[in-house]
Design a protein around this motif. Structure first.
Motif, PDB file in Angstrom:
ATOM      1  N   ALA A 684      27.162  63.242  95.317  1.00 32.17           N
ATOM      2  CA  ALA A 684      26.233  63.782  96.377  1.00 32.17           C
ATOM      3  C   ALA A 684      24.870  63.233  96.244  1.00 32.17           C
ATOM      4  CB  ALA A 684      26.321  65.296  96.422  1.00 32.17           C
ATOM      5  N   ASP A 685      24.239  63.424  95.019  1.00 35.19           N
ATOM      6  CA  ASP A 685      22.870  62.776  94.837  1.00 35.19           C
ATOM      7  C   ASP A 685      22.738  61.358  95.224  1.00 35.19           C
ATOM      8  OD1 ASP A 685      22.202  65.483  94.240  1.00 35.19           O
ATOM      9  OD2 ASP A 685      22.060  65.095  91.978  1.00 35.19           O
ATOM     10  N   ARG A 686      23.510  60.725  94.852  1.00 35.13           N
ATOM     11  CA  ARG A 686      23.712  59.383  94.863  1.00 35.13           C
ATOM     12  C   ARG A 686      23.701  59.097  96.614  1.00 35.13           C
ATOM     13  NH1 ARG A 686      27.636  55.703  96.079  1.00 35.13           N
ATOM     14  NH2 ARG A 686      29.165  57.161  95.525  1.00 35.13           N
ATOM     15  N   LEU A 687      24.380  59.540  97.216  1.00 32.77           N
ATOM     16  CA  LEU A 687      24.635  59.328  98.755  1.00 32.77           C
ATOM     17  C   LEU A 687      23.234  59.684  99.262  1.00 32.77           C
ATOM     18  CD1 LEU A 687      28.341  60.676  99.539  1.00 32.77           C
ATOM     19  CD2 LEU A 687      27.658  58.499  98.864  1.00 32.77           C
ATOM     20  N   ARG A 688      22.905  60.806  99.011  1.00 29.56           N
ATOM     21  CA  ARG A 688      21.531  61.381  99.253  1.00 29.56           C
ATOM     22  C   ARG A 688      20.278  60.154  99.213  1.00 29.56           C
ATOM     23  NH1 ARG A 688      23.393  66.761  98.878  1.00 29.56           N
ATOM     24  NH2 ARG A 688      23.063  66.683  96.806  1.00 29.56           N
ATOM     25  N   ALA A 689      20.451  59.841  98.122  1.00 25.98           N
ATOM     26  CA  ALA A 689      19.731  58.605  97.578  1.00 25.98           C
ATOM     27  C   ALA A 689      19.675  57.552  98.490  1.00 25.98           C
ATOM     28  CB  ALA A 689      19.539  58.450  96.068  1.00 25.98           C
ATOM     29  N   ILE A 690      20.603  57.135  98.734  1.00 24.20           N
ATOM     30  CA  ILE A 690      21.024  55.988  99.732  1.00 24.20           C
ATOM     31  C   ILE A 690      20.533  56.203 101.102  1.00 24.20           C
ATOM     32  CG2 ILE A 690      23.012  54.543 100.917  1.00 24.20           C
ATOM     33  CD1 ILE A 690      24.400  54.980  98.469  1.00 24.20           C
ATOM     34  N   ALA A 691      20.772  57.595 101.636  1.00 20.34           N
ATOM     35  CA  ALA A 691      20.139  57.851 102.856  1.00 20.34           C
ATOM     36  C   ALA A 691      18.629  57.797 103.040  1.00 20.34           C
ATOM     37  CB  ALA A 691      20.679  59.150 103.269  1.00 20.34           C
ATOM     38  N   ASP A 692      18.064  58.443 101.889  1.00 23.84           N
ATOM     39  CA  ASP A 692      16.614  58.353 101.702  1.00 23.84           C
ATOM     40  C   ASP A 692      16.190  56.978 101.628  1.00 23.84           C
ATOM     41  OD1 ASP A 692      16.515  61.169 101.760  1.00 23.84           O
ATOM     42  OD2 ASP A 692      16.675  61.448  99.474  1.00 23.84           O
ATOM     43  N   GLU A 693      16.572  56.090 100.944  1.00 24.01           N
ATOM     44  CA  GLU A 693      16.255  54.533 100.776  1.00 24.01           C
ATOM     45  C   GLU A 693      16.293  53.976 102.538  1.00 24.01           C
ATOM     46  OE1 GLU A 693      15.116  50.936  99.524  1.00 24.01           O
ATOM     47  OE2 GLU A 693      14.987  52.934  98.771  1.00 24.01           O
ATOM     48  N   HIS A 694      17.501  54.534 103.075  1.00 27.63           N
ATOM     49  CA  HIS A 694      17.508  54.051 104.391  1.00 27.63           C
ATOM     50  C   HIS A 694      16.250  54.398 105.194  1.00 27.63           C
ATOM     51  CE1 HIS A 694      18.917  53.348 108.565  1.00 27.63           C
ATOM     52  NE2 HIS A 694      18.418  54.602 108.626  1.00 27.63           N
ATOM     53  N   ASP A 695      15.924  55.583 105.117  1.00 32.33           N
ATOM     54  CA  ASP A 695      14.743  56.197 105.983  1.00 32.33           C
ATOM     55  C   ASP A 695      13.407  55.646 105.575  1.00 32.33           C
ATOM     56  OD1 ASP A 695      16.611  58.107 107.105  1.00 32.33           O
ATOM     57  OD2 ASP A 695      15.972  59.948 105.754  1.00 32.33           O
ATOM     58  N   ARG A 696      13.327  55.107 104.233  1.00 32.62           N
ATOM     59  CA  ARG A 696      12.128  54.208 103.733  1.00 32.62           C
ATOM     60  C   ARG A 696      11.958  53.052 104.456  1.00 32.62           C
ATOM     61  NH1 ARG A 696      13.229  57.286  99.040  1.00 32.62           N
ATOM     62  NH2 ARG A 696      13.997  55.221  98.240  1.00 32.62           N
ATOM     63  N   THR A 697      13.296  52.301 104.471  1.00 35.45           N
ATOM     64  CA  THR A 697      13.110  50.838 104.912  1.00 35.45           C
ATOM     65  C   THR A 697      13.800  50.579 106.379  1.00 35.45           C
ATOM     66  OG1 THR A 697      15.288  50.870 103.843  1.00 35.45           O
ATOM     67  CG2 THR A 697      13.469  50.288 102.200  1.00 35.45           C
ATOM     68  N   ARG A 698      14.140  51.494 106.878  1.00 38.29           N
ATOM     69  CA  ARG A 698      14.543  51.276 108.532  1.00 38.29           C
ATOM     70  C   ARG A 698      13.739  50.502 109.172  1.00 38.29           C
ATOM     71  NH1 ARG A 698      12.807  54.783 112.222  1.00 38.29           N
ATOM     72  NH2 ARG A 698      14.655  54.641 113.343  1.00 38.29           N
ATOM     73  N   ILE A 699      14.278  49.582 110.108  1.00 38.52           N
ATOM     74  CA  ILE A 699      13.314  48.782 111.101  1.00 38.52           C
ATOM     75  C   ILE A 699      14.021  48.827 112.399  1.00 38.52           C
ATOM     76  CG2 ILE A 699      12.586  46.998 109.406  1.00 38.52           C
ATOM     77  CD1 ILE A 699      14.450  45.100 110.475  1.00 38.52           C
ATOM     78  N   THR A 700      13.491  48.634 113.535  1.00 38.06           N
ATOM     79  CA  THR A 700      13.870  48.650 114.617  1.00 38.06           C
ATOM     80  C   THR A 700      13.655  47.031 115.558  1.00 38.06           C
ATOM     81  OG1 THR A 700      11.588  49.048 115.892  1.00 38.06           O
ATOM     82  CG2 THR A 700      12.885  51.027 115.002  1.00 38.06           C
ATOM     83  N   PRO A 701      14.265  47.234 116.586  1.00 37.24           N
ATOM     84  CA  PRO A 701      14.109  45.635 117.056  1.00 37.24           C
ATOM     85  C   PRO A 701      12.764  45.123 117.516  1.00 37.24           C
ATOM     86  CG  PRO A 701      15.968  46.821 118.167  1.00 37.24           C
ATOM     87  CD  PRO A 701      15.240  47.689 117.339  1.00 37.24           C
ATOM     88  N   LEU A 702      11.677  46.074 117.878  1.00 40.47           N
ATOM     89  CA  LEU A 702      10.374  45.675 117.982  1.00 40.47           C
ATOM     90  C   LEU A 702       9.957  45.027 116.685  1.00 40.47           C
ATOM     91  CD1 LEU A 702       9.060  48.682 120.333  1.00 40.47           C
ATOM     92  CD2 LEU A 702       9.603  46.142 120.900  1.00 40.47           C
ATOM     93  N   GLU A 703      10.283  45.733 115.546  1.00 40.43           N
ATOM     94  CA  GLU A 703       9.653  45.424 114.224  1.00 40.43           C
ATOM     95  C   GLU A 703      10.227  43.992 113.857  1.00 40.43           C
ATOM     96  OE1 GLU A 703       8.509  49.627 112.196  1.00 40.43           O
ATOM     97  OE2 GLU A 703      10.893  48.829 112.434  1.00 40.43           O
ATOM     98  N   ASN A 704      11.258  43.738 114.432  1.00 39.17           N
ATOM     99  CA  ASN A 704      11.999  42.352 114.252  1.00 39.17           C
ATOM    100  C   ASN A 704      11.629  41.275 114.788  1.00 39.17           C
ATOM    101  OD1 ASN A 704      14.248  40.881 112.554  1.00 39.17           O
ATOM    102  ND2 ASN A 704      15.136  40.803 114.623  1.00 39.17           N
ATOM    103  N   ALA A 705      11.042  41.592 116.070  1.00 39.95           N
ATOM    104  CA  ALA A 705      10.465  40.553 116.988  1.00 39.95           C
ATOM    105  C   ALA A 705       9.559  39.481 116.361  1.00 39.95           C
ATOM    106  CB  ALA A 705       9.781  41.193 118.070  1.00 39.95           C
ATOM    107  N   PRO A 706       9.502  38.358 116.413  1.00 41.09           N
ATOM    108  CA  PRO A 706       8.532  37.286 115.990  1.00 41.09           C
ATOM    109  C   PRO A 706       7.067  37.577 116.332  1.00 41.09           C
ATOM    110  CG  PRO A 706       9.737  36.305 117.462  1.00 41.09           C
ATOM    111  CD  PRO A 706      10.493  37.622 117.723  1.00 41.09           C
TER     112      PRO A 706
END
Length: 706
Positions: A684-706
């Motif tokens: 369970a701790d491992r799964l939450r850590a993966i979710a937390d990593e997602h929150d820290r590194t997530r991007i959106t299409p605007l951030e992906n724009a050149p």
């Protein structure tokens, strides 16, 4: 005879002339040969497909004044052959010889024309000129019939013109105007809907899962019990029907029944005409008394006792199968043995149809011995069972004519363990070299008796599957296994045609899931589609391509909608996933055919696969894939995802689901001993850590724009 459009003048049949020339009668047909003057012309003599029901022409359904004219042209349609010179100007679907299904379909459309002509006061086909056919074609267009149905009717009317000209006494039927100017003006507007399997809905996982569980349970766990009970029931019935009443048998009968009554044991009974009565056949078989002896005493002597001490009619065959940790029956009852055998063979059909991807007709065409024991491979690998069967739908002779008896498949079907078990069960039900679903062996005293040779009809299997579902649900409820109840499918009857598409759908979208039986029998994509790799791209391979392409487009469409709603995405493949989602507009409204599917699957920029089991998305790049280190696969193995792979991406939805799964693990951990509980909490701790990593590194299409 060979008839030509210009030179065809042949023999004129009389009342006793056979409707079918000897060379048209299918091998193995042993029924009567219908005569020209008969009122009913069954198409069965031309049919070599053991599961096909090709119908019959009923001449009484034609208006009397037109009947004989249509009869003569129908005889020419059956026995005539078109020459190659004539066929050069015909569509590719036209053949030198007309198959039984087409003859039936053509005659059905001719009957509709005959009824219309009679209503118009036209008493002969001599009045059926091009103008008349134009009027009738317009009526077909205006009555709201589907485009495909109207098209078939127009082709049938073209055949009327052609085969009238080929017959011994041409009536001068006019050439249809659509044969000159094209059919489009006589057809309803085209739609984007596809026919056949592409229009068939897959079975919902909530339905297919427990259905397959019960089917495999019957084949693997209950088959021995049921086969033994059915054999004992037949032995008792045969003995009861052949017993001759003697004083000794009467004494044995009294001793048996009076002994049960004296000991307070129930008497063997069954339901008949809504009331409980003694099971006469069972008692006669057990005691050696005659049917007459038991019947007379049951009514005159023991009727009151039957109502007081009624009970089951248990067979002596041992019950070895279990459900959970307990036997699934204390004993199998005489009254249910044949019903259980019917459910068992139905379960065999479900297992074979779903876990091979065969068409229903191909399953029903299998024979005993079709799945021989394999020889070990020279390299020491485990032997693989194969099923050798016939293909019917696309079987053609050298001239392109349909072969109703089918042709042996160029490559056999792959048979995984439950399929082999199902074949072995059926081989014990039928005679050697017989059809596995030979209707004579599978008729168990219920329903209409099928005539002739051949297998059970598809319509019969449809009813039996519904009966099997009802039985399984009753069992699940009685055993307190509510999670194994088979719910109704949202698209209606389970039928027989939907198993192929369901297999392709589940392979493409539910890797490693319950329905794929990944844990029990290995990954089904490897076992099934891998077995087709060496053959031409036909059969279920097309369906696999279509379903995989549909899954891909659905995945990137859902992703684009999520991104438009402001959701974020993370992982090493996040930017590639955003770029793939941006291509969605070009696929909106596109019908996914086999050809379109191949184009989609060959486009590496669209290789996006959702994996609900591991809560991630695979943006597949072969060079970066860790699921295929030493192979050159064009698609990922989603049952072997590696957490460090460079093809992984996750959305906000995945992160939320990771936390939900972690909460479930924590809850389970609280009810278990520490060693196991600690392991669950660590996960369970491992799964939450993966979710937390997602929150820290997530991007959106605007951030992906050149």
């Amino acid at each position: 005879m060979t008839l030509d459009i210009d030179a065809g003048r042949g023999f004129r049949p009389g009342p006793d002339t056979p409707v079918f020339a000897p060379h048209l009668i299918a091998d193995g047909y042993t029924g009567p040969v219908v005569r020209y003057g008969d009122n009913v012309w069954p198409m069965a003599p031309m049919n070599g497909n053991p599961s096909a029901d090709v119908g019959a022409i009923y001449w009484d359904a034609f208006p009397a004044g037109l009947r004989e004219e249509f009869r003569l042209i129908a005889w020419t349609l059956i026995n005539g052959e078109l020459t190659a010179s004539f066929l050069r100007e015909r569509p590719a679907s036209w053949r030198t010889r007309t198959s039984a299904p087409i003859v039936y379909q053509t005659a059905w459309n001719w009957r509709r024309l005959a009824i219309w002509m009679h209503a118009q006061g036209l008493g002969s086909l001599r009045s059926c000129d091009s103008k008349t056919l134009d009027q009738y074609g317009s009526c077909l267009l205006e009555n709201g019939t589907s485009r495909n149905t109207v098209h078939k009717a127009l082709i049938a009317l073209t055949r009327l013109w052609v085969f009238d000209g080929l017959g011994p006494s041409p009536l001068g039927v006019g050439r249809p105007p659509w044969d000159v100017h094209g059919v489009d003006d006589y057809l309803p507007p085209a739609t984007s809907a596809l026919g056949g399997e592409n229009l068939t809905e897959e079975l919902a996982p909530e339905t297919m899962g427990p259905l397959l569980v019960w089917a495999i349970r019957m084949v693997d766990d209950y088959a021995e019990d049921i086969l033994a009970a059915a054999a004992e029931r037949r032995q008792l019935s045969a003995a009861a029907n052949s017993n001759v009443g003697t004083p000794a048998s009467l004494a044995a009968l009294y001793s048996y029944v009076e002994g049960l009554l004296a000991a307070g044991h129930p008497l063997p009974t069954r339901m008949h005409a809504g009331r409980r009565c003694m099971n006469i056949q069972y008692v006669a078989g057990i005691t050696g008394a005659s049917i007459d002896q038991v019947s007379k005493r049951a009514g005159a002597t023991w009727r009151p006792a039957v109502s007081r001490q009624s009970g089951p009619s248990p067979l002596q065959s041992p019950v070895m199968g279990k459900i959970g940790e307990r036997p699934w029956r204390e004993a199998i009852d005489f009254t249910e043995a044949l019903d259980l055998l019917r459910h068992l063979t139905t379960a065999c059909f479900v297992v074979i149809a779903y876990l091979t991807g065969m068409r229903p007709g191909e399953v029903l065409g299998l024979r005993s011995g079709c799945c021989p024991e394999p020889q070990p491979y020279e390299n020491g690998g485990p032997p693989q069972h194969m099923i050798y069967g016939h293909v019917y739908k696309t079987a053609r002779d050298g001239d392109g004519n349909h072969l109703s008896a089918g042709v042996l498949r160029e490559a056999p079907w792959v048979a995984i363990a439950p399929v082999v078990h199902a074949v072995r069960v059926l081989e014990r039900v039928v005679a050697p070299d017989a059809l596995l679903f030979d209707h004579r062996a599978h008729y168990l005293g219920k329903g209409k008796i099928q005539k002739g040779n051949g297998s059970l009809r598809v319509a019969t299997l449809v009813d039996r599957i519904e009966d099997f579902v009802a039985w399984a649900n009753k069992e699940a409820t009685a055993l307190g296994r509510g999670h194994e109840v088979i719910p109704p499918d949202p698209h209606g009857s389970i039928g027989t045609e939907r198993f192929r598409r369901s297999l392709a759908w589940h392979i493409a979208r539910r890797p490693g899931g319950l329905v794929a039986l990944a844990i029990q029998y290995g990954h089904l994509r490897t076992a099934v589609s891998g077995g087709y790799a060496a053959r031409s791209r036909d059969g279920i391979h097309k369906l696999l391509d279509v379903e995989t392409a549909r899954a891909t487009i659905d995945t990137i469409t859902d992703l684009q909608e999520d991104l438009d709603d402001g959701l974020g995405i993370s992982g090493p493949a996040a930017r590639r996933a955003i770029n793939a989602a941006a291509t969605v507009p070009q696929f909106q409204g596109t019908v996914i055919t086999a050809r379109t599917a191949r184009k989609i699957l060959s486009n590496s920029d669209l290789a996006v696969y959702d994996n609900p089991n591991t809560l991630l998305m695979c943006v597949y790049n072969r060079d970066r894939a860790l699921c295929h280190r030493d192979t050159d696969n064009s698609a990922p193995s989603l049952d072997r995802c590696v957490s460090s792979c460079a093809n992984i991406a996750r959305t906000d939805h995945h992160a939320e689901q990771l936390r939900q799964r972690a909460a479930v693990l924590d809850k389970r951990a609280g009810r278990l001993p520490d060693p196991i509980g600690d392991r669950l909490r660590n996960n369970a701790d491992r799964l939450r850590a993966i979710a937390d990593e997602h929150d820290r590194t997530r991007i959106t299409p605007l951030e992906n724009a050149p």
